[in-house]
Design a protein around this motif. Structure first.
Motif, short mmCIF file in Angstrom:
data_model
loop_
_atom_site.label_atom_id
_atom_site.label_comp_id
_atom_site.label_asym_id
_atom_site.label_seq_id
_atom_site.Cartn_x
_atom_site.Cartn_y
_atom_site.Cartn_z
N THR A 38 0.83 -1.22 0.00
CA THR A 38 0.00 0.00 0.00
C THR A 38 0.86 1.27 0.00
O THR A 38 0.38 2.34 -0.35
N ALA A 39 2.14 1.13 0.36
CA ALA A 39 3.04 2.29 0.32
C ALA A 39 3.25 2.78 -1.11
O ALA A 39 3.70 3.90 -1.34
N THR A 40 2.92 1.92 -2.08
CA THR A 40 3.09 2.30 -3.48
C THR A 40 1.79 2.89 -4.05
O THR A 40 1.68 3.12 -5.26
N MET A 41 0.82 3.09 -3.19
CA MET A 41 -0.49 3.60 -3.64
C MET A 41 -0.82 4.90 -2.93
O MET A 41 -0.37 5.16 -1.81
N SER A 42 -1.64 5.71 -3.60
CA SER A 42 -2.20 6.89 -2.94
C SER A 42 -3.59 7.11 -3.54
O SER A 42 -3.85 6.73 -4.68
N MET A 43 -4.45 7.72 -2.73
CA MET A 43 -5.81 7.93 -3.23
C MET A 43 -6.14 9.42 -3.26
O MET A 43 -6.08 10.10 -2.24
N TYR A 44 -6.45 9.89 -4.46
CA TYR A 44 -6.88 11.28 -4.64
C TYR A 44 -8.36 11.33 -4.30
O TYR A 44 -9.15 10.50 -4.79
N GLN A 45 -8.73 12.28 -3.46
CA GLN A 45 -10.09 12.26 -2.95
C GLN A 45 -10.54 13.63 -2.46
O GLN A 45 -9.74 14.56 -2.36
N PHE A 46 -11.84 13.73 -2.20
CA PHE A 46 -12.42 14.89 -1.52
C PHE A 46 -12.92 14.38 -0.17
O PHE A 46 -13.48 13.29 -0.09
N LYS A 47 -12.77 15.21 0.85
CA LYS A 47 -13.16 14.79 2.20
C LYS A 47 -14.63 14.38 2.30
O LYS A 47 -14.98 13.39 2.92
N THR A 48 -15.53 15.16 1.67
CA THR A 48 -16.95 14.91 1.86
C THR A 48 -17.62 14.19 0.68
O THR A 48 -18.84 14.08 0.65
N CYS A 49 -16.84 13.73 -0.26
CA CYS A 49 -17.42 13.00 -1.40
C CYS A 49 -17.91 11.63 -0.91
O CYS A 49 -17.12 10.86 -0.34
N PRO A 50 -19.19 11.30 -1.11
CA PRO A 50 -19.70 10.02 -0.59
C PRO A 50 -18.99 8.80 -1.19
O PRO A 50 -18.85 7.78 -0.50
N PHE A 51 -18.56 8.89 -2.44
CA PHE A 51 -17.85 7.77 -3.06
C PHE A 51 -16.47 7.58 -2.41
O PHE A 51 -15.99 6.46 -2.26
N CYS A 52 -15.87 8.71 -2.04
CA CYS A 52 -14.57 8.64 -1.35
C CYS A 52 -14.75 8.09 0.06
O CYS A 52 -13.93 7.29 0.54
N VAL A 53 -15.83 8.50 0.72
CA VAL A 53 -16.11 7.99 2.06
C VAL A 53 -16.28 6.48 2.00
O VAL A 53 -15.75 5.74 2.84
N LYS A 54 -17.00 6.01 0.97
CA LYS A 54 -17.20 4.56 0.81
C LYS A 54 -15.86 3.83 0.72
O LYS A 54 -15.64 2.83 1.41
N VAL A 55 -14.94 4.36 -0.09
CA VAL A 55 -13.64 3.69 -0.23
C VAL A 55 -12.82 3.83 1.06
O VAL A 55 -12.20 2.87 1.52
N ARG A 56 -12.86 5.02 1.66
CA ARG A 56 -12.10 5.22 2.91
C ARG A 56 -12.56 4.25 3.99
O ARG A 56 -11.75 3.75 4.78
N ARG A 57 -13.86 3.97 4.02
CA ARG A 57 -14.37 3.01 5.02
C ARG A 57 -13.81 1.61 4.76
O ARG A 57 -13.48 0.89 5.70
N GLN A 58 -13.68 1.25 3.49
CA GLN A 58 -13.08 -0.03 3.14
C GLN A 58 -11.61 -0.07 3.57
O GLN A 58 -11.14 -1.07 4.09
N LEU A 59 -10.93 1.04 3.33
CA LEU A 59 -9.51 1.12 3.73
C LEU A 59 -9.39 0.91 5.23
O LEU A 59 -8.53 0.17 5.71
N LYS A 60 -10.27 1.60 5.97
CA LYS A 60 -10.19 1.50 7.43
C LYS A 60 -10.54 0.09 7.89
O LYS A 60 -9.83 -0.51 8.70
N ARG A 61 -11.65 -0.45 7.35
CA ARG A 61 -12.11 -1.80 7.76
C ARG A 61 -11.00 -2.83 7.57
O ARG A 61 -10.80 -3.70 8.41
N HIS A 62 -10.27 -2.71 6.47
CA HIS A 62 -9.25 -3.71 6.15
C HIS A 62 -7.84 -3.26 6.53
O HIS A 62 -6.87 -3.90 6.14
N ALA A 63 -7.75 -2.17 7.28
CA ALA A 63 -6.45 -1.66 7.74
C ALA A 63 -5.47 -1.52 6.58
O ALA A 63 -4.33 -1.99 6.64
N LEU A 64 -5.94 -0.87 5.53
CA LEU A 64 -5.08 -0.60 4.37
C LEU A 64 -4.60 0.85 4.50
O LEU A 64 -5.40 1.79 4.42
N HIS A 65 -3.32 1.01 4.75
CA HIS A 65 -2.78 2.35 5.03
C HIS A 65 -2.32 3.01 3.74
O HIS A 65 -1.15 2.93 3.38
#
Ligand SMILES: N[C@@H](CCC(=O)N[C@@H](CS)C(=O)NCC(=O)O)C(=O)O
Length: 122
Positions: A38-65
């Motif tokens: 995951t150190a080779t990845m980065s995610m471009y996002q908006f804080k309040t974008c619902p689609f970004c929130v959806k992915v961020r929740r997946q990242l958190k659930r699976h502890a993907l940093h």
């Protein structure tokens, strides 16, 4: 319109906070192996974008940093996304391959599916 969008954004953030998933806990070696990728990845996002929130929740659930990059307020990151990714649309996962080539993956569902496959997640 701006005010309504702001209020909706705040509601999204509060709901996300209140129902935030608990991260999975792995053995240190397993987590380190994932962190190295995951150190080779980065995610471009908006804080309040619902689609970004959806992915961020997946990242958190699976502890993907994965580094989060603010493509709304940071003009340089926004320009980089458009120039190299091709569109000003978020979320977008930037994946640097072993040969240093870069893939720009748009669409929240495609990002979640890619991460699920990559890390063998349920
Ligand atoms: N189908 C896309 C929708 C993404 C989307 O509509 N993102 C909006 C923000 S919520 C966006 O990037 N809009 C472009 C802009 O605001 O410039 C997905 O699931 O990722």
């Amino acid at each position: 319109m701006v005010v309504i969008r702001w209020i909706l954004g705040q509601i999204i953030l509060v709901l996300d906070f209140l129902t935030s998933p608990k991260p999975v806990v792995r053995e240190a070696a397993a987590q380190k192996a994932i962190d190295d990728v995951t150190a080779t990845m980065s995610m471009y996002q908006f804080k309040t974008c619902p689609f970004c929130v959806k992915v961020r929740r997946q990242l958190k659930r699976h502890a993907l940093h994965i580094e989060l990059r603010d493509a709304k307020n940071d003009a340089e990151l926004k320009a980089e996304l458009v120039r190299e990714g091709g569109r000003h649309k978020v979320p977008c996962l930037r994946i640097e391959k072993a040969d240093k080539s870069v893939e720009w993956l748009y669409e929240s569902n495609d990002i979640v599916a890619y991460l699920n496959t990559q890390f063998n997640l349920a």
